[in-house]
Motif scaffolding. Structure first.
Motif, PDB file in Angstrom:
ATOM      1  N   ASN A 114       0.843  -1.185   0.000  1.00 56.13           N
ATOM      2  CA  ASN A 114       0.000   0.000   0.000  1.00 56.13           C
ATOM      3  C   ASN A 114       0.882   1.240   0.000  1.00 56.13           C
ATOM      4  O   ASN A 114       1.573   1.519   0.976  1.00 56.13           O
ATOM      5  CB  ASN A 114      -0.901  -0.026   1.247  1.00 56.13           C
ATOM      6  CG  ASN A 114      -1.652   1.270   1.464  1.00 56.13           C
ATOM      7  OD1 ASN A 114      -1.840   2.068   0.548  1.00 56.13           O
ATOM      8  ND2 ASN A 114      -2.095   1.476   2.698  1.00 56.13           N
ATOM      9  N   SER A 115       0.888   1.961  -1.133  1.00 52.09           N
ATOM     10  CA  SER A 115       1.578   3.252  -1.200  1.00 52.09           C
ATOM     11  C   SER A 115       3.030   3.179  -0.732  1.00 52.09           C
ATOM     12  O   SER A 115       3.489   3.986   0.064  1.00 52.09           O
ATOM     13  CB  SER A 115       0.811   4.281  -0.358  1.00 52.09           C
ATOM     14  OG  SER A 115      -0.538   4.346  -0.772  1.00 52.09           O
ATOM     15  N   ASN A 132       9.938   2.272  -0.530  1.00 52.35           N
ATOM     16  CA  ASN A 132      10.029   3.326  -1.537  1.00 52.35           C
ATOM     17  C   ASN A 132      11.416   3.366  -2.172  1.00 52.35           C
ATOM     18  O   ASN A 132      11.550   3.675  -3.353  1.00 52.35           O
ATOM     19  CB  ASN A 132       9.667   4.676  -0.923  1.00 52.35           C
ATOM     20  CG  ASN A 132       8.163   4.804  -0.707  1.00 52.35           C
ATOM     21  OD1 ASN A 132       7.402   4.876  -1.664  1.00 52.35           O
ATOM     22  ND2 ASN A 132       7.737   4.773   0.554  1.00 52.35           N
ATOM     23  N   SER A 198      -5.057   9.075  -2.261  1.00 50.99           N
ATOM     24  CA  SER A 198      -3.654   9.036  -2.674  1.00 50.99           C
ATOM     25  C   SER A 198      -3.041   7.654  -2.561  1.00 50.99           C
ATOM     26  O   SER A 198      -1.886   7.458  -2.928  1.00 50.99           O
ATOM     27  CB  SER A 198      -2.843  10.007  -1.811  1.00 50.99           C
ATOM     28  OG  SER A 198      -2.922   9.629  -0.444  1.00 50.99           O
ATOM     29  N   GLN A 199      -3.756   6.692  -2.045  1.00 51.19           N
ATOM     30  CA  GLN A 199      -3.180   5.367  -1.860  1.00 51.19           C
ATOM     31  C   GLN A 199      -3.127   4.608  -3.179  1.00 51.19           C
ATOM     32  O   GLN A 199      -3.969   4.774  -4.056  1.00 51.19           O
ATOM     33  CB  GLN A 199      -3.987   4.572  -0.834  1.00 51.19           C
ATOM     34  CG  GLN A 199      -3.843   5.117   0.583  1.00 51.19           C
ATOM     35  CD  GLN A 199      -4.431   4.190   1.624  1.00 51.19           C
ATOM     36  OE1 GLN A 199      -5.351   3.433   1.349  1.00 51.19           O
ATOM     37  NE2 GLN A 199      -3.901   4.242   2.824  1.00 51.19           N
ATOM     38  N   SER A 200      -2.114   3.758  -3.315  1.00 54.15           N
ATOM     39  CA  SER A 200      -2.010   2.877  -4.472  1.00 54.15           C
ATOM     40  C   SER A 200      -1.677   1.482  -3.982  1.00 54.15           C
ATOM     41  O   SER A 200      -0.839   1.319  -3.086  1.00 54.15           O
ATOM     42  CB  SER A 200      -0.933   3.379  -5.435  1.00 54.15           C
ATOM     43  OG  SER A 200       0.329   3.392  -4.804  1.00 54.15           O
TER      44      SER A 200
END
Length: 424
Positions: A114-115, A132, A198-200
């Motif tokens: 998630n994000s 990230n 805004s989450q992916s």
């Protein structure tokens, strides 16, 4: 008066006694003894304080030994090594994936992303990693004791797991999250690629026990659904457990609903209120292992005989879900030994275990058997992800990718082979 369920140790002893059998045959002159040796596992007793005290190590790339879950996020492919950790591969070019590193996680079987935050189980805990910077993975958070009952010994409270396992191509079995003393018939996660705001989210296969939707992480075990608030991706919060009965196996999200596969049926939950899913209906079938994928009108459910469902059938069920409170079987199709499956548009891909990989045109759900496109018998398969760049297939021999831009003709791109595949 207390009631005790059979402990994992009791189950292990039963397995061991069944696995080590000596047959004595009398003869006229000598006593002949034949010994039959079966693959088994050894119980290991752990203290979570010891596990938590160990540093989480991000190691150099390692060869794949026992493929578990697959998951894709952006240009990266994640492959779980059951009970050991997660391989990370740069999959920018599916024809030539590059092994980047390996996160060592004791007791890991499932994952979701998630994000830029990777969620992974570690025995009874849920871990959150910042990925990230894929070459500088960092542990951000640990939520303790959220999967507690799955491993705790009933009497002592000590964590019990089992050392090693063997996945054989003949039985199509791998480790099963929630049943560490048994071997499993499946692999991974959600078909939903993005969340509101805004989450992916990443994408996984049909045999998931973790999935993400609407700012929440959902995790199923044999009996229950666990709900986590992940609006702040780095700080997952365990909200509640929802009792589901028994034999729960997989979870699949679609349009604010959760489709949960079990040994006896498919549960449909309304998740319009993400923190409080409510049951809409249960589509019941005979005892069988049961992953599921769905579209707006239909659920495609594979039923198979397996370790915990020996009395089952090998079939593909097409279920009308237009009224989610009244799911209705439209037709059942005979299969060889179906496992995971993936649906993309009008095309359905079905993992047939040791028998291979099948593809179908499912525009006419009442005539799927008349529209089989391919049957790749050499591709032993357990689960599938129809990703944006390739069709990713996992099986006992490794992870293979195909170009499926022409759905009726799969073109091989690459394979990551298991280091020492078991010869059966």
């Amino acid at each position: 008066m207390k009631t005790y369920f059979p402990s994992p140790f009791f189950r292990f002893m039963s397995l061991l006694l069944a696995g080590m059998m000596v047959l004595v045959l009398p003869s006229c002159h000598d006593e002949v003894t034949s010994t039959y040796t079966f693959k088994t596992v050894i119980p290991v007793y752990l203290e979570m304080s010891t596990i938590r005290a160990k540093d989480i190590v991000v190691a150099p790339p390692q060869e794949l030994e026992n493929p578990g879950k697959i998951y894709i996020y952006g240009d990266y492919l994640f492959v779980n090594e059951p009970q050991k950790g997660i391989h990370i591969l740069d999959n920018s070019n599916p024809a030539a994936p590059i092994n980047v590193n390996f996160i060592k996680i004791d007791g890991n079987v499932d994952l979701a992303i998630n994000s830029g935050i990777l969620y992974a189980d570690s025995y009874v805990d849920l871990l959150a990693f910042d990925i990230n910077d894929i070459r500088n993975v960092k542990l951000e958070n640990r939520v303790q004791d959220v999967f507690k009952h799955m491993y705790h010994h009933h009497d002592t409270g000590v964590i019990i797991t089992y050392k090693d396992t063997v996945m054989t191509a003949d039985s199509n079995q791998m480790w099963h999250w929630g049943r560490p003393w048994v071997m499993m018939d499946r692999v991974n996660l959600s078909a939903q690629s993005a969340s509101p705001g805004s989450q992916s989210y990443g994408q996984g296969g049909s045999m998931a026990r973790f999935t993400l939707m609407s700012g929440h992480l959902y995790a199923v075990d044999e009996y229950s659904l666990r709900v986590f608030d992940v609006a702040d991706a780095k700080l997952p919060k365990h909200l509640k457990n929802i009792d589901l009965g028994w034999g729960i196996e997989t979870i699949f999200p679609f349009q604010e609903k959760l489709f949960i596969g079990s040994n006896t049926g498919m549960h449909i939950y309304d998740a319009k209120i993400p923190s409080d899913p409510r049951e809409l209906a249960v589509y019941q079938h005979i005892l069988a292992c049961d992953p599921v994928v769905v579209n707006e009108k239909h659920a495609f459910v594979t039923l198979r005989k397996g370790v915990n469902c020996n009395n089952g059938v090998n079939e593909l069920h097409v279920v009308d879900i237009q009224n989610p409170r009244n799911p209705t079987l439209l037709k059942a199709y005979s299969m060889l030994h179906p496992h995971g499956l993936s649906l993309t548009g009008d095309f359905l891909y079905v993992a047939e275990g040791k028998h291979g990989l099948k593809s179908f045109d499912v525009k006419d759900v009442m005539a799927i058997d008349k529209h089989q496109l391919e049957f790749l018998q050499s591709m032993k398969s357990v689960d599938i992800i129809a990703g944006p760049k390739s069709l990713i297939v996992i099986g006992p021999d490794g992870v293979c990718q195909f170009d499926y831009s022409t759905p009726s003709v799969l073109r091989p791109l690459s394979c990551i082979q298991v280091k020492n595949p078991v010869v059966v």
